[in-house]
Design an enzyme around this catalytic site. Structure first.
Site, PDB file in Angstrom:
ATOM      1  N   LEU A  32       2.311 -28.636  17.236  1.00 60.19           N
ATOM      2  CA  LEU A  32       1.898 -29.688  18.236  1.00 60.19           C
ATOM      3  C   LEU A  32       2.723 -29.426  19.336  1.00 60.19           C
ATOM      4  O   LEU A  32       2.486 -29.828  20.575  1.00 60.19           O
ATOM      5  CB  LEU A  32       2.428 -31.192  17.470  1.00 60.19           C
ATOM      6  CG  LEU A  32       1.668 -31.559  16.523  1.00 60.19           C
ATOM      7  CD1 LEU A  32       2.270 -32.936  15.994  1.00 60.19           C
ATOM      8  CD2 LEU A  32       0.204 -31.822  17.141  1.00 60.19           C
ATOM      9  N   GLY A  36      13.091 -28.360  22.151  1.00 59.18           N
ATOM     10  CA  GLY A  36      14.443 -28.300  21.874  1.00 59.18           C
ATOM     11  C   GLY A  36      14.695 -27.034  20.741  1.00 59.18           C
ATOM     12  O   GLY A  36      14.093 -26.025  20.785  1.00 59.18           O
ATOM     13  N   MET A  37      15.349 -27.825  19.627  1.00 55.47           N
ATOM     14  CA  MET A  37      15.587 -26.410  18.456  1.00 55.47           C
ATOM     15  C   MET A  37      14.428 -26.498  17.541  1.00 55.47           C
ATOM     16  O   MET A  37      14.498 -25.869  16.383  1.00 55.47           O
ATOM     17  CB  MET A  37      16.783 -26.931  17.972  1.00 55.47           C
ATOM     18  CG  MET A  37      16.918 -28.325  17.144  1.00 55.47           C
ATOM     19  SD  MET A  37      18.682 -28.596  16.490  1.00 55.47           S
ATOM     20  CE  MET A  37      18.515 -30.356  16.518  1.00 55.47           C
ATOM     21  N   GLU A  39      10.204 -26.483  15.898  1.00 51.85           N
ATOM     22  CA  GLU A  39       8.939 -26.247  16.269  1.00 51.85           C
ATOM     23  C   GLU A  39       8.090 -27.333  15.386  1.00 51.85           C
ATOM     24  O   GLU A  39       8.216 -27.335  14.116  1.00 51.85           O
ATOM     25  CB  GLU A  39       8.283 -24.796  15.889  1.00 51.85           C
ATOM     26  CG  GLU A  39       6.868 -24.477  15.891  1.00 51.85           C
ATOM     27  CD  GLU A  39       6.585 -22.918  15.605  1.00 51.85           C
ATOM     28  OE1 GLU A  39       6.706 -22.120  16.566  1.00 51.85           O
ATOM     29  OE2 GLU A  39       6.532 -22.702  14.394  1.00 51.85           O
ATOM     30  N   LYS A  55       8.796 -30.478  10.867  1.00 54.11           N
ATOM     31  CA  LYS A  55       9.407 -29.718  12.030  1.00 54.11           C
ATOM     32  C   LYS A  55      10.290 -28.637  11.397  1.00 54.11           C
ATOM     33  O   LYS A  55      11.069 -28.855  10.594  1.00 54.11           O
ATOM     34  CB  LYS A  55      10.461 -30.821  12.593  1.00 54.11           C
ATOM     35  CG  LYS A  55      11.258 -30.390  13.993  1.00 54.11           C
ATOM     36  CD  LYS A  55      11.979 -31.498  14.271  1.00 54.11           C
ATOM     37  CE  LYS A  55      12.565 -30.878  16.005  1.00 54.11           C
ATOM     38  NZ  LYS A  55      13.329 -32.334  16.136  1.00 54.11           N
ATOM     39  N   ASP A 148      21.214 -40.641  23.318  1.00 49.96           N
ATOM     40  CA  ASP A 148      20.107 -39.884  24.288  1.00 49.96           C
ATOM     41  C   ASP A 148      19.022 -40.690  24.222  1.00 49.96           C
ATOM     42  O   ASP A 148      17.705 -40.278  24.099  1.00 49.96           O
ATOM     43  CB  ASP A 148      19.503 -38.527  23.748  1.00 49.96           C
ATOM     44  CG  ASP A 148      19.045 -37.464  24.676  1.00 49.96           C
ATOM     45  OD1 ASP A 148      19.138 -37.919  25.856  1.00 49.96           O
ATOM     46  OD2 ASP A 148      18.370 -36.684  24.350  1.00 49.96           O
ATOM     47  N   LYS A 150      16.221 -42.560  25.846  1.00 48.65           N
ATOM     48  CA  LYS A 150      15.404 -42.152  26.960  1.00 48.65           C
ATOM     49  C   LYS A 150      14.017 -42.437  26.701  1.00 48.65           C
ATOM     50  O   LYS A 150      13.402 -42.359  25.782  1.00 48.65           O
ATOM     51  CB  LYS A 150      15.706 -40.848  27.668  1.00 48.65           C
ATOM     52  CG  LYS A 150      15.168 -39.755  26.724  1.00 48.65           C
ATOM     53  CD  LYS A 150      15.685 -38.124  27.300  1.00 48.65           C
ATOM     54  CE  LYS A 150      15.395 -37.381  26.255  1.00 48.65           C
ATOM     55  NZ  LYS A 150      15.702 -36.138  26.839  1.00 48.65           N
ATOM     56  N   PRO A 151      13.029 -42.486  27.756  1.00 51.91           N
ATOM     57  CA  PRO A 151      11.555 -42.638  27.645  1.00 51.91           C
ATOM     58  C   PRO A 151      10.975 -41.632  26.725  1.00 51.91           C
ATOM     59  O   PRO A 151       9.931 -42.067  25.864  1.00 51.91           O
ATOM     60  CB  PRO A 151      11.051 -42.778  28.801  1.00 51.91           C
ATOM     61  CG  PRO A 151      12.135 -43.431  29.751  1.00 51.91           C
ATOM     62  CD  PRO A 151      13.490 -42.788  29.387  1.00 51.91           C
ATOM     63  N   ASN A 153      12.117 -40.097  24.377  1.00 49.37           N
ATOM     64  CA  ASN A 153      12.795 -40.083  22.777  1.00 49.37           C
ATOM     65  C   ASN A 153      12.308 -41.396  22.190  1.00 49.37           C
ATOM     66  O   ASN A 153      12.781 -41.769  21.069  1.00 49.37           O
ATOM     67  CB  ASN A 153      14.210 -40.074  22.852  1.00 49.37           C
ATOM     68  CG  ASN A 153      14.688 -38.779  22.866  1.00 49.37           C
ATOM     69  OD1 ASN A 153      13.765 -37.644  22.717  1.00 49.37           O
ATOM     70  ND2 ASN A 153      15.648 -38.344  23.036  1.00 49.37           N
TER      71      ASN A 153
END
Length: 440
Positions: A32, A36-37, A39, A55, A148, A150-151, A153
């Site tokens: 998808l 960040g860290m 996949e 993930k 963190d 924010k939109p 997240n």
């Protein structure tokens, strides 16, 4: 030489479509995203016959510390048992590569929602914010700070329920397992959304997440980030130097209570923000009625309301409306609340005094009508508090509305009306303070 990535003293085979994990989770055809860290892959839980998300640690970045943080995020997310957080189903390794299996969310991030819909109706912004408050309250109960908010997240699913994502930067107070995090070459937060104390490397607490909530609400209400300068340096400087922006600078007509709330949430000093997410929820909840449809996002409005009610139902009982909260307050209760507002004003806590008087005015008007003398007195307190804050334009508007309503109710020659005229005249003679800087 054997093909694959040599990691952690052994080889990790690349993840391919159709891979089966534990003979249970079958990966889809394509990943998808690469974020960040991790996949991220769609998958099917063949045992329970349900769609899930898997993930993996990013195989392109072989790093022992990365694996530690990946596992740490999964454990923190699982620890926060709340319907506003994706459920963690499983944790394991495949050919040496760690992965986590989590709940699939059928929805859209707030970033994409704003991009598609533009500014949201105030009721929906409030409903989303109230649900985030419910998650933050649950987080505080275990000492967790997300750091963190924010939109990107936060997701809104097709029923209208909110899910808070990505606990990769979260910390837990007084727990060494989760209180430290190493992010070599990374900022501990997102520019424009992380609180000034994060920017300055100072201690964080639950009020740090309230700042992120305020920035997210600003985005939902205006369609734009609260801090969006040309460079990272100028953005950070504006966050630290202030003053905090107001949504009404970009979108006039937003209710005063929401405008004040967002402005206060974005305060530079954490002590100037609301004390808890419960206080924020109390302001947002009254706006969460009669939510309009969001075409292409929600399956049905009725379902959205039910989902919203399910999430905020997890707010601690003392913050939820009850039968007793709608009962008519006694004169002693009103008198004490009014005295508290006066004490706040006398102590220079003008913003808090304005909120108290505004709440009293609304509550008293519901019980006794808009033209009750006490309602006028409380509204006058609000106007005077904004005058004391140096917000002359807003104060002038509030004074003028009050003058018109009071003259209609009591006559143009009533002593209170005449005093209001004098106060408005004095206000017009005062020099206005410099206007806050607008986003460039």
């Amino acid at each position: 030489m054997r093909r694959g990535l040599r990691r952690f003293g052994r080889y990790a085979e690349p993840v391919v479509p159709g891979t089966s994990l534990k003979d249970r989770y079958r990966l889809g055809r394509f990943p998808l995203a690469h974020k960040g860290m991790g996949e991220v892959w769609p998958a099917q839980d063949t045992l329970l016959d349900r769609a899930v998300i898997v993930k993996f640690v990013n195989a392109a970045k072989p790093d022992v510390d990365l694996v530690r943080r990946f596992r740490r995020e999964a454990l923190l997310t699982a620890r926060l048992d709340h319907p506003g957080v994706p459920a963690i189903y499983d944790l394991g390794k495949h050919a040496g590569q760690p992965y986590v299996v989590l709940q699939k969310i059928d929805g859209i991030t707030l970033t994409d929602l704003i991009g598609e819909q533009g500014p949201l109706p105030p009721g929906w912004a409030a409903a989303i914010g109230a649900q985030i408050c419910a998650v933050l309250l649950a987080a505080r109960q275990i000492g967790l700070v997300h750091r963190d908010i924010k939109p990107s997240n936060v997701m809104l699913d097709t029923s209208g329920a909110v899910k808070v994502l990505d606990f990769g930067l979260a910390v837990v107070r007084d727990d060494d397992r989760y209180s430290r995090i190493t992010l070599t070459g990374h900022a501990l937060g997102t520019v424009g959304y992380m609180a000034p104390e994060q920017v300055l490397g100072e201690p964080t607490d639950h009020r740090t997440d309230l700042y992120g909530l305020g920035a997210t609400l600003f985005d939902l209400l205006t369609g734009s980030p609260p801090f969006d300068e040309v460079t990272t340096t100028t953005t950070l400087r504006r966050q630290i130097d202030g003053p905090p922006p107001r949504p009404t600078q970009l979108r006039p007509g937003i209710p005063d209570e929401l405008d004040d709330l967002v402005h206060t949430l974005l305060a530079i000093d954490p002590r100037d923000r609301p004390a808890t997410a419960a206080d924020v929820y109390t302001v947002l909840a009254p706006f969460c009625h009669d939510l309009p449809p969001i075409p292409g996002v929600l399956t049905d409005t009725a379902g959205a309301v039910r989902a919203y009610a399910a999430i905020v139902g997890r707010v601690p009982p003392h913050t939820r409306p009850t039968a007793t909260t709608t009962a008519e307050p006694t004169p002693l209760d009103v008198g004490l609340a009014a005295k508290q507002a006066e004490q706040l004003h006398a102590a220079g806590e003008y913003r808090a005094a304005a909120r108290q008087w505004r709440h009293l005015a609304a509550q008293h008007a519901r019980q006794h009508g808009d033209d009750d003398p006490l309602v006028f007195d409380f509204r006058l307190g609000v106007a005077r508090a904004h005058r004391a804050l140096g917000e002359h334009s807003r104060a002038s508007r509030l004074f003028q509305e009050l003058l018109e309503d009071r003259a209609r109710a009591e006559g143009a020659e009533h002593p209170a009306v005449l005093r209001l005229r004098q106060e408005i005249a004095h206000l017009s003679e005062e020099p206005s303070p410099p206007a806050p800087r607008q986003p460039s």
